[in-house]
Write an enzyme that holds these catalytic residues in place. Sequence first.
Site, PDB file in Angstrom:
ATOM      1  N   ASN A   1       0.870  -1.179   0.000  1.00  0.00           N
ATOM      2  CA  ASN A   1       0.000   0.000   0.000  1.00  0.00           C
ATOM      3  C   ASN A   1       0.906   1.228   0.000  1.00  0.00           C
ATOM      4  O   ASN A   1       1.513   1.549   1.018  1.00  0.00           O
ATOM      5  CB  ASN A   1      -0.901  -0.012   1.247  1.00  0.00           C
ATOM      6  N   TRP A   2       0.976   1.863  -1.144  1.00  0.00           N
ATOM      7  CA  TRP A   2       1.866   3.028  -1.259  1.00  0.00           C
ATOM      8  C   TRP A   2       1.266   4.292  -0.646  1.00  0.00           C
ATOM      9  O   TRP A   2       1.935   5.316  -0.555  1.00  0.00           O
ATOM     10  CB  TRP A   2       2.232   3.264  -2.735  1.00  0.00           C
ATOM     11  N   LYS A   3      -0.027   4.230  -0.291  1.00  0.00           N
ATOM     12  CA  LYS A   3      -0.693   5.410   0.293  1.00  0.00           C
ATOM     13  C   LYS A   3      -0.461   6.637  -0.603  1.00  0.00           C
ATOM     14  O   LYS A   3      -0.455   6.483  -1.820  1.00  0.00           O
ATOM     15  CB  LYS A   3      -0.208   5.641   1.726  1.00  0.00           C
TER      16      LYS A   3
ATOM     17  N   HIS B   1      -9.563   1.358   4.513  1.00  0.00           N
ATOM     18  CA  HIS B   1      -8.321   1.593   5.260  1.00  0.00           C
ATOM     19  C   HIS B   1      -8.596   2.589   6.389  1.00  0.00           C
ATOM     20  O   HIS B   1      -9.375   3.523   6.223  1.00  0.00           O
ATOM     21  CB  HIS B   1      -7.229   2.116   4.321  1.00  0.00           C
TER      22      HIS B   1
ATOM     23  N   GLU C   1      -6.992   5.004   7.424  1.00  0.00           N
ATOM     24  CA  GLU C   1      -6.718   6.402   7.070  1.00  0.00           C
ATOM     25  C   GLU C   1      -7.882   7.003   6.276  1.00  0.00           C
ATOM     26  O   GLU C   1      -8.138   8.207   6.342  1.00  0.00           O
ATOM     27  CB  GLU C   1      -5.384   6.486   6.300  1.00  0.00           C
TER      28      GLU C   1
ATOM     29  N   GLU D   1      -5.570  -4.743  10.401  1.00  0.00           N
ATOM     30  CA  GLU D   1      -4.546  -3.714  10.619  1.00  0.00           C
ATOM     31  C   GLU D   1      -4.855  -2.941  11.904  1.00  0.00           C
ATOM     32  O   GLU D   1      -5.662  -2.002  11.882  1.00  0.00           O
ATOM     33  CB  GLU D   1      -4.537  -2.719   9.454  1.00  0.00           C
TER      34      GLU D   1
ATOM     35  N   GLY E   1       2.548   2.329  10.987  1.00  0.00           N
ATOM     36  CA  GLY E   1       3.554   3.390  10.954  1.00  0.00           C
ATOM     37  C   GLY E   1       4.274   3.641  12.266  1.00  0.00           C
ATOM     38  O   GLY E   1       5.012   4.621  12.391  1.00  0.00           O
TER      39      GLY E   1
ATOM     40  N   SER F   1       3.246  -1.929  10.263  1.00  0.00           N
ATOM     41  CA  SER F   1       4.695  -1.921  10.530  1.00  0.00           C
ATOM     42  C   SER F   1       5.440  -3.183  10.106  1.00  0.00           C
ATOM     43  O   SER F   1       6.463  -3.515  10.708  1.00  0.00           O
ATOM     44  CB  SER F   1       4.958  -1.649  12.018  1.00  0.00           C
TER      45      SER F   1
ATOM     46  N   GLY G   1       2.993  -1.118   4.190  1.00  0.00           N
ATOM     47  CA  GLY G   1       3.011   0.298   3.852  1.00  0.00           C
ATOM     48  C   GLY G   1       4.425   0.777   3.579  1.00  0.00           C
ATOM     49  O   GLY G   1       4.996   0.535   2.513  1.00  0.00           O
ATOM     50  N   GLY G   2       5.018   1.450   4.560  1.00  0.00           N
ATOM     51  CA  GLY G   2       6.338   2.071   4.410  1.00  0.00           C
ATOM     52  C   GLY G   2       7.391   1.181   3.770  1.00  0.00           C
ATOM     53  O   GLY G   2       8.149   1.626   2.898  1.00  0.00           O
TER      54      GLY G   2
HETATM   55  P1  13P Z   1       2.975   0.571   7.590  1.00  0.00           P
HETATM   56  O1  13P Z   1       3.491  -0.740   7.044  1.00  0.00           O
HETATM   57  O2  13P Z   1       3.723   1.756   7.077  1.00  0.00           O
HETATM   58  O3  13P Z   1       2.834   0.522   9.072  1.00  0.00           O
HETATM   59  O4  13P Z   1       1.481   0.744   7.012  1.00  0.00           O
HETATM   60  C1  13P Z   1       0.597  -0.305   7.137  1.00  0.00           C
HETATM   61  C2  13P Z   1      -0.618   0.012   6.359  1.00  0.00           C
HETATM   62  O5  13P Z   1      -1.371   0.911   6.709  1.00  0.00           O
HETATM   63  C3  13P Z   1      -0.861  -0.766   5.144  1.00  0.00           C
HETATM   64  O6  13P Z   1      -2.144  -0.553   4.651  1.00  0.00           O
END
Ligand code: 13P
Length: 251
Positions: A10-12, A100, A102, A170, A176, A212, A233-234
């Site tokens: 997930n590149w957000k 998600h 967010e 999640e 994060g 994470s 994510g990251g």
């Molecule tokens: P991180 O891996 O950066 O914690 O993000 C997780 C996430 O929200 C994937 O959708």
Amino acid sequence: MHSKKYFIANWKMNGLKGDLNQISIIDNFLKKKNKLSALNCIFCIPYTILGLALINLKLKKVKIGAQDVSNEAFDFGPSTGQISSKMLKDLNCKFTILGHSEKRFNGDTEHQISQKIGMAVKNNIKVILCVGENLKDYKKKKSFYKVKKQLQLSLKKNKKYLKNIIFAYEPIWSIGTGIIPENSYLNNFFLKIKKYLKNEFKIKATVIYGGSVSPKNINELKNIDLCDGFLIGGASLKHKNFIDIIKKYYN
Ligand code: 13P
């Protein structure tokens, strides 16, 4: 542990045209590793580069997905700023993240998420449905209660689409932060989610973990028996980290 696993990125709100080569490098890595043919790899990237990726990249192993779709009941029309599932289908996009935390934080309601699931699946797009509790609920031991509620509300009108959903647990407090839940907690939680979906909705659900995930903790996370993969994510932004996660997982 080595059955078909999902490694979903997930590149957000990250990624420019020039970053698409990160995905090509990962595709090349997977092409060379035949023993990894059982792995599902999906990159969910911003709309701005999603079309470019689907048209130009000629990927063999990595699939491209979106991070959201419109909840409108129509395919085209007066909905400024929205992207319909039909538009994604036109690009041959076969996956999208929905729900998600967010997006929920920015106003997505359970009702809208439920509508989005319907529109996506009708357009042949598989859904990666995110659920998870915040820190307050975790501390009050209300995690499963919260997740169950989210599942109930987004699935009750989508019973005929359940086979097209990958579930992503999640915990918001893990996203994060570098903090991941204990293995025993996750083992128990995955068991509960799977049992609930089996009893309530009669499905053998695919459930993945997000929060994470990194090369540093994948050795720990790979011991969660019922976990069918990861939403990353990251650590998905740079090919090296993403490939390290896969390598360590299969070592
Ligand atoms: P991180 O891996 O950066 O914690 O993000 C997780 C996430 O929200 C994937 O959708």
